[in-house]
Enzyme design. Structure first.
Site, mmCIF file in Angstrom:
data_model
loop_
_atom_site.group_PDB
_atom_site.id
_atom_site.type_symbol
_atom_site.label_atom_id
_atom_site.label_comp_id
_atom_site.label_asym_id
_atom_site.label_seq_id
_atom_site.Cartn_x
_atom_site.Cartn_y
_atom_site.Cartn_z
ATOM 1 N N LYS A 1 11.772 5.240 14.492
ATOM 2 C CA LYS A 1 12.372 5.816 15.699
ATOM 3 C C LYS A 1 13.807 5.309 15.804
ATOM 4 O O LYS A 1 14.090 4.142 15.486
ATOM 5 C CB LYS A 1 11.529 5.368 16.903
ATOM 6 C CG LYS A 1 11.870 6.035 18.227
ATOM 7 C CD LYS A 1 10.849 5.609 19.291
ATOM 8 C CE LYS A 1 11.149 6.197 20.660
ATOM 9 N NZ LYS A 1 10.117 5.818 21.655
ATOM 10 N N SER B 1 8.294 9.595 24.351
ATOM 11 C CA SER B 1 9.635 9.696 23.814
ATOM 12 C C SER B 1 9.708 9.616 22.290
ATOM 13 O O SER B 1 10.687 10.059 21.706
ATOM 14 C CB SER B 1 10.503 8.582 24.411
ATOM 15 O OG SER B 1 10.017 7.304 24.001
ATOM 16 N N SER C 1 4.658 6.573 25.239
ATOM 17 C CA SER C 1 5.606 7.205 24.320
ATOM 18 C C SER C 1 5.168 7.315 22.863
ATOM 19 O O SER C 1 5.809 7.995 22.075
ATOM 20 C CB SER C 1 6.957 6.493 24.368
ATOM 21 O OG SER C 1 7.647 6.868 25.530
#
Lengths: 474, 483
Positions: free
Chosen positions: B67, B142, B166
C-alpha cells in the site's frame, strides 16, 4: 505600593548521549543539521522511542527538587503549527509528569525561602530558526533534544528571589550532572510570569514574558515589567493578560499576543508512547545517585565547620570545589584553614589560569600537609603563602618545596632555646643593658638567633624565649 | 502461463524445482499490473526494475505489492495525496524491511483512499480504484489497490493497513482473504499514521495459509515501535490444521433485527447466506451461538470511531506542511506557506475530517467528545472481552451486502449501516486479531464472513479461519476481471 508576584518556567536541556525520542546524537554542534535522525524530521511513518536515560535524568531532577513521583508517567502531544516543530506537535508531559509539588530552598537577603515547584516535566526541544530578510533557515540539531521544563508556583516577589532560584536550580543540574545548563548555548531558557497586586495572598493579572535567555535578562525583564505594570496601575489603567517578549537592547517588554489569541494546544496522550511504570526500586537507585546539594552543604559548612556563609557559598559554587574541600577535611585539615587557602590563593590561581579544580596539581592531601606545616610552626603563614604560589606554579608539593628551599623553621622550644642560650653566652652584657632600660636589645638578640639558624627559627617562639631569658637573673 | 494466480505453496515449489524463475514471476506481475491499470487503477507506482534478492525464505522470489502509505526508501510514496505526490522517503518501514530481508520482490505501490481515510477507494489523488468483479462497483477502501491487485491475480499477496476496516472490508468486496492481526503484532514503523491507536498493518491473500505465511515473516517486536508486542515465537502455519472441535463462536443478535422483512433483496440474501455458512461452520464441529450486545454500544461504534480517528489524524498529519518535505506552498509568511500547501494538498473530505478532529480536541470539547468516545471504546472492548471469556471468536458477515455501485447513497443513520457496516472497527478498538474470508456470492458479487478473536491469539484465529475456509468453496479465487 504594589506587591509583585513572579512565577518561572525554566526549560533546561538534559545531558544524554542521544535525543529524547530518536537515536541522533545529543551533542552541541556548530554545523547545522548534522545531528539528526529520520524521527527528528517528522517524516511520515516515524515513531518515537523513549530514551531511558532521559527519563532517568529527569527523575533525578524531580527527586532532587523533592517532587512527588507518579506511579507511572505518560507523554502528551502539544499541537501547534510552526516550522521549528517538524511533527506538528511537541511530545511533552501534561497529565502525569515526572514530578509534581516539589520545592527548592534559596537564601536571599539573609533569609531562607522555600520556592515551590508546581511540576517538572520531560519534553523534546524544537528546531532552531534563523530569520534573514526574506528567508529563514532551520537547524534541526536541537529538535528532539531532551528538555526538562520546571514550573514554579507564583511565589517569588522580587527579581533577586527569581535570580537566586535560577542559580539554585542551575546548581542542582550541575551537581546532579543532568545538564551543562549553559545559557550561552541556549541550554537553559526561561519564561517569566509577573503580576502586581495590592494585597497579599491575592494575585493580579498575569503577564507572561517568553523565552528570556540569560539570568541578567530575567532580572532586567522582571524589573522593567514591574515598572510597566506599576505605571499602568498608577495611571488608573488595567493590566491585560497577555504574552510579551523581552527586548534586551531597549530593556523593555513588547506585546506578542493577547489572551484572545492564546493558542489551544489540544493536549492529548500520545498513542505511540505507552505509559511508563516508575518502579520504586529504580527510584531508590536514582535517589542514591543524587549528591548532597549546594543548600545542604552551605548549612553543613556553617554549622559543623563554623565557616561564614560567604566562604561556604564560595566553596559550594562548584561541586568539584566542595568535594575538594571535604576531602581535605577528611584528610584531617582544619576546616577554616582549608577554606581560607581555597577561597584565596587557590581560587585566585584557578581563575587566573582558568584551570578547573579537578586539574589542579595540588591534591587535597598536599594542602593538608601545607596546613600542618603552618600549624606546627614549621613555616610561617607568610612563607606558606609563598610556598603555595610556588607549588601551584611549579607543580611541586609544598613539602618538597619547603625542603628544597630549606625554609623549614626550627619549631621546637628545646632547639631554639639552645641557640638562645648560645647567643646570651656570646653577649654577656645584654641582660645588664636591658635592665638599664635598653629594651630594644631584645630585637638584636632575636636577630642573632635568626642569623645563627639562618632564619629557620620561628620568630615568634624565638622572641618569646629571648624575653623569658632576659628577665631571668644570673 | 498465469503464475500470479497461483498460491504461495505452488509458486514456492515451482521456484525451488526451477520450473520458473523469480525474474519471470516479476515480469508477469508487472505486465498484469500494466494490463489492468487503466481498467482498475490499482497502482500508484509499478516498479520497472526488479531488485535482486539473495535471501531464502518461503517468500523469496515471490512478487508482492505494498500500500502506498508504507515508507519505501527511494521509491515514491504518496499516501495517495497531492501533498505527498513527489515524496521520496529516505527510510524503510519495518514491514518492508522484513519482506526485503525475506527475499520477497516488491513490484508496486498500491492506491489507497487519500491518507488511508475513507472506505470507498475513490479518493486517491491518482483516481478511483474499481472492483475487479464489476467495474461499476467500488472495491472499498482504504487499502483499495492492494485488494484489487490480489483479486486480479497480479500478485499472490499484498500489504495493507487497517484503522477501521481498511483491509477487511475491501477483502470482502474483492472476494479475497484480508487479515489484521493483534495490535502491536506487526510494527507500525514506517506506516504513515492515520490514527495511531487504531492503525494496524496487515495483509491480503487468496487463502488463509498464504496469509499465515506472510504474517509469519512480517510479525515481531520492533525496537522502533514502542507499541509493538514481544515475539510470540509461534509459526502460524504450523497450527492451521489444529483441531477446532468444541471451539465456540458467537454472532450478535442485534445486527440482524428485521432483515427478513427488508425490501433490500441483496441485504436479505447476504444475511440468509451468512446463516447458511453458520450452519456449515457448525457441521465442522464449531459451536456457534447467538448473543446479545447492547444496541446503544453497537450504534455508537461509528461515531466513536470517527471521533477518535479524526482527532488522532489531525495531529498525526500535522507534519504535512510542505516545509521539510512534500509539495511546498506559496505565501509571504511561514504560516501562509504552510496553509497554502495544506489547502492545495488535501481533498475536501480530508479537510472535513481535520476540522472535525480539531474541533473534537479543542479544550472546551475534549471532555465531551474525545474522552467520551474513548470511554465508549473501552466499554465496547470490555463487553467483547467479557464475551471472549466464553467464546473463542465472533463470526459476523463482513458487510451487510455486496460492493456498492459508484455514487450509490447509503443511509448512515440506519441500523444496518451503523452496525453491519461498522462492526469491523470493534477489532481496531480492542486490537483484536480479525480476518475476512470470502464465503460466497450474491448477484455474482463476492460476500464474506469476518472472524474476530481474542487479543494475542493470532494463531487461534488463523487456525479457525483455515477450517472455515474449507467449507466456503471460495479458496484461491480470482476476480472475473482478472481471468
Amino acid at each position: 505600593m504594589y506587591i509583585p508576584t513572579i512565577g518561572l518556567e525554566i526549560h533546561c536541556e538534559l545531558k544524554t548521549n542521544t535525543k529524547n525520542f530518536s537515536s541522533a546524537s545529543n551533542t552541541y554542534s556548530d554545523i547545522p543539521n548534522s545531528n539528526l535522525a529520520t524521527v527528528d524530521l517528522g517524516f511520515p511513518g516515524i515513531l518515537p522511542v523513549i530514551n531511558e536515560n532521559g527519563v532517568k535524568q529527569s527523575l533525578k531532577m524531580a527527586l532532587a527538587m523533592h517532587c512527588e513521583i507518579p506511579e507511572y508517567m505518560t507523554f502528551e502531544r502539544k499541537n501547534y503549527f510552526y516550522p521549528d516543530l517538524p511533527k506538528g506537535y511537541q511530545i511533552t508531559q501534561f497529565h502525569h509528569p515526572v514530578g509534581i509539588n516539589g520545592y527548592v530552598m534559596i537564601h536571599v537577603n539573609g533569609e531562607d525561602k522555600k520556592i515551590l515547584i508546581h511540576d517538572t516535566h520531560l519534553e523534546e526541544d524544537t528546531a532552531s530558526l534563523d530569520h534573514y530578510g526574506d528567508y529563514s533557515l532551520i537547524d534541526y540539531n536541537r529538535a528532539g533534544v531532551p528538555l526538562l521544563e520546571t514550573v514554579t508556583e507564583p511565589c517569588m516577589h522580587s527579581a533577586e528571589e527569581a535570580i537566586a532560584f535560577l542559580e539554585a536550580l542551575r546548581s542542582i543540574f550541575l551537581y546532579c550532572g543532568t545538564s551543562e545548563a549553559r545559557t550561552d548555548r541556549g541550554q537553559m531558557r526561561c519564561d517569566v510570569n509577573v503580576s502586581l497586586s495590592t494585597t497579599e495572598n491575592c494575585l493580579g493579572t498575569k503577564v507572561e514574558i517568553k523565552n528570556v535567555n540569560s539570568f541578567n535578562n530575567v532580572k532586567d525583564a522582571i524589573v522593567s515589567e514591574i515598572k510597566r505594570q506599576t505605571e499602568i496601575l498608577e495611571n488608573g489603567g488595567v493590566v491585560l493578560q497577555e504574552t510579551r517578549r523581552y527586548d534586551e537592547n531597549q530593556m523593555c517588554t513588547h506585546l506578542m499576543r493577547s489572551k484572545e489569541d492564546a493558542i489551544d494546544y489540544k493536549f492529548f496522550t500520545d498513542p505511540n508512547l505507552p505509559p511508563i511504570l516508575l518502579e520504586k526500586k529504580w527510584l531508590e537507585e536514582i535517589k542514591a545517585e543524587i549528591p548532597s546539594l549546594q543548600y545542604e552543604r552551605i548549612t553543613m559548612y556553617m554549622l559543623e565547620y563554623g565557616l561564614s556563609r560567604y566562604d561556604a557559598t564560595i566553596l559550594v559554587k562548584e561541586k568539584e570545589m566542595a568535594e575538594y574541600f571535604e576531602e581535605t577535611i577528611k584528610e584531617g585539615a582544619d576546616a577554616k584553614a582549608a577554606s581560607n587557602w581555597l577561597t584565596s590563593v587557590i581560587l585566585g590561581h584557578m581563575n587566573k589560569y582558568e584551570i578547573p579544580i579537578t586539574k589542579l596539581f595540588l591534591t587535597p592531601k598536599m594542602l593538608v600537609e601545607l596546613i600542618e606545616l603552618v600549624s606546627s610552626d614549621k613555616i610561617s603563614s607568610k612563607q606558606a603563602k609563598e610556598v603555595l604560589y610556588q607549588s601551584l606554579e611549579e607543580e611541586k608539593s609544598p613539602v618538597t618545596l619547603v625542603k628544597e628551599l630549606g625554609i623549614e623553621q626550627i619549631g621546637g622550644n628545646e632547639e631554639i632555646l639552645a641557640v638562645v642560650k648560645e647567643v646570651f653566652a656570646e653577649n654577656r652584657e645584654a641582660k645588664a643593658q636591658y635592665q638599664a632600660g635598653r629594651t630594644n636589645i631584645v630585637d638584636f638578640l632575636v636577630g642573632q638567633v635568626m642569623k645563627k639558624t639562618r632564619g629557620k627559627a620561628n620568630p615568634a617562639t624565638t622572641r618569646k624565649l629571648v624575653q623569658e631569658e632576659i628577665v631571668k637573673g644570673e | 502461463m498465469n503464475y500470479m494466480c497461483k498460491n504461495i505453496d505452488e509458486l514456492r515449489a515451482m521456484l525451488d524445482r526451477k520450473a520458473v524463475t523469480s525474474d519471470l514471476l516479476f515480469q508477469e506481475a508487472i505486465e498484469r499490473a500494466k494490463q489492468y491499470q487503466e481498467a482498475y487503477n490499482a497502482f500508484v507506482t509499478i516498479i520497472e526494475e526488479k531488485k535482486e534478492q539473495d535471501a531464502t525464505s518461503i517468500l523469496s522470489g515471490i512478487p508482492y505489492a505494498l500500500k502506498d502509505n508504507i515508507s519505501t526508501k527511494g521509491i515514491l510514496t504518496t499516501s495517495s495525496s497531492n501533498i505527498l505526490k513527489n515524496y521520496m522517503p529516505i527510510y524503510n518501514a519495518t514491514v518492508y524491511q522484513k519482506l526485503e530481508s525475506a527475499g520477497a520482490v516488491l513490484m508496486g505501490k498500491t492506491v489507497l483512499d487519500e491518507l488511508a481515510m475513507g472506505g470507498t477507494g475513490t479518493t486517491g489523488h491518482t483516481g478511483i480504484v474499481k472492483n475487479p468483479w464489476d467495474s461499476s462497483r467500488q472495491i472499498g477502501g482504504s487499502s483499495a489497490g492492494s485488494a484489487a491487485a490480489v483479486a486480479l491475480g497480479i500478485v499472490p499477496f499484498a500489504i495493507g493497513s487497517d484503522t477501521g476496516d481498511s483491509i477487511r472490508k475491501p477483502a470482502a468486496f474483492g472476494g479475497i482473504v484480508g487479515y489484521k492481526p493483534t495490535y502491536g503484532r506487526i510494527s507500525r514503523y514506517g506506516l504513515f499514521a492515520f490514527a495511531s491507536s487504531l492503525d494496524h498493518v496487515g495483509c491480503f491473500a487468496r487463502n488463509v495459509k498464504d496469509v499465515a505465511y506472510v504474517i509469519n515473516i512480517i510479525k515481531g517486536e520492533d525496537p522502533y515501535d514502542m507499541t509493538s508486542l514481544p515475539d510470540d515465537n509461534k509459526n502460524y502455519v504450523d497450527t492451521l490444521e489444529n483441531e477446532i472441535k468444541e471451539r465456540k463462536l458467537f454472532y450478535i443478535k442485534e445486527a440482524f433485527e428485521n432483515y427478513e422483512t427488508s425490501e433490500d433483496l441483496e441485504f436479505k440474501e447476504t444475511i440468509n447466506q451468512f446463516f447458511k455458512t453458520v450452519e456449515k461452520v457448525k457441521e465442522l464441529g464449531f459451536i456457534v451461538e447467538e448473543v446479545s450486545f447492547p444496541k446503544e454500544l453497537l450504534s455508537a461504534i461509528y461515531p466513536t470511531y470517527m471521533a477518535i480517528s479524526c482527532a488522532e489524524a489531525t495531529s498525526n498529519n500535522a507534519n504535512l506542511t510542505g516545509i521539510p518535505f512534500g509539495v511546498r506552498g506559496e505565501g509571504n509568511s511561514i504560516h501562509d506557506v504552510m496553509m497554502d500547501a495544506r489547502t492545495k494538498g488535501f481533498s475536501e473530505l480530508i479537510k472535513r475530517r481535520f476540522v472535525l478532529g480539531s474541533y473534537i480536541l479543542q479544550k472546551e470539547n475534549q471532555e465531551k467528545l474525545f474522552h467520551n468516545a474513548r470511554r465508549v471504546r473501552r466499554m465496547i472492548v470490555d463487553k467483547m472481552n467479557e464475551l471472549f471469556e466464553h467464546y473463542d471468536g465472533m463470526l459476523m458477515p463482513a458487510s451487510g451486502g455486496i460492493a456498492p455501485i459508484f455514487g450509490e447513497k447509503t443511509d448512515q443513520l440506519s441500523d444496518r449501516y451503523l452496525i453491519l457496516e461498522n462492526h469491523l472497527a470493534i477489532a481496531n478498538f480492542g486490537g483484536f486479531p480479525s480476518i475476512t474470508i470470502p464465503s460466497g456470492f450474491v448477484n455474482d458479487m463476492p460476500i464474506a464472513v469476518n472472524l474476530t478473536g481474542r487479543q494475542f491469539e493470532d494463531d487461534v484465529v488463523l487456525n479457525m479461519a483455515y477450517k472455515i475456509e474449507e467449507i466456503t468453496d471460495c479458496k484461491d479465487q480470482i476476480a472475473k476481471g482478472g481471468k
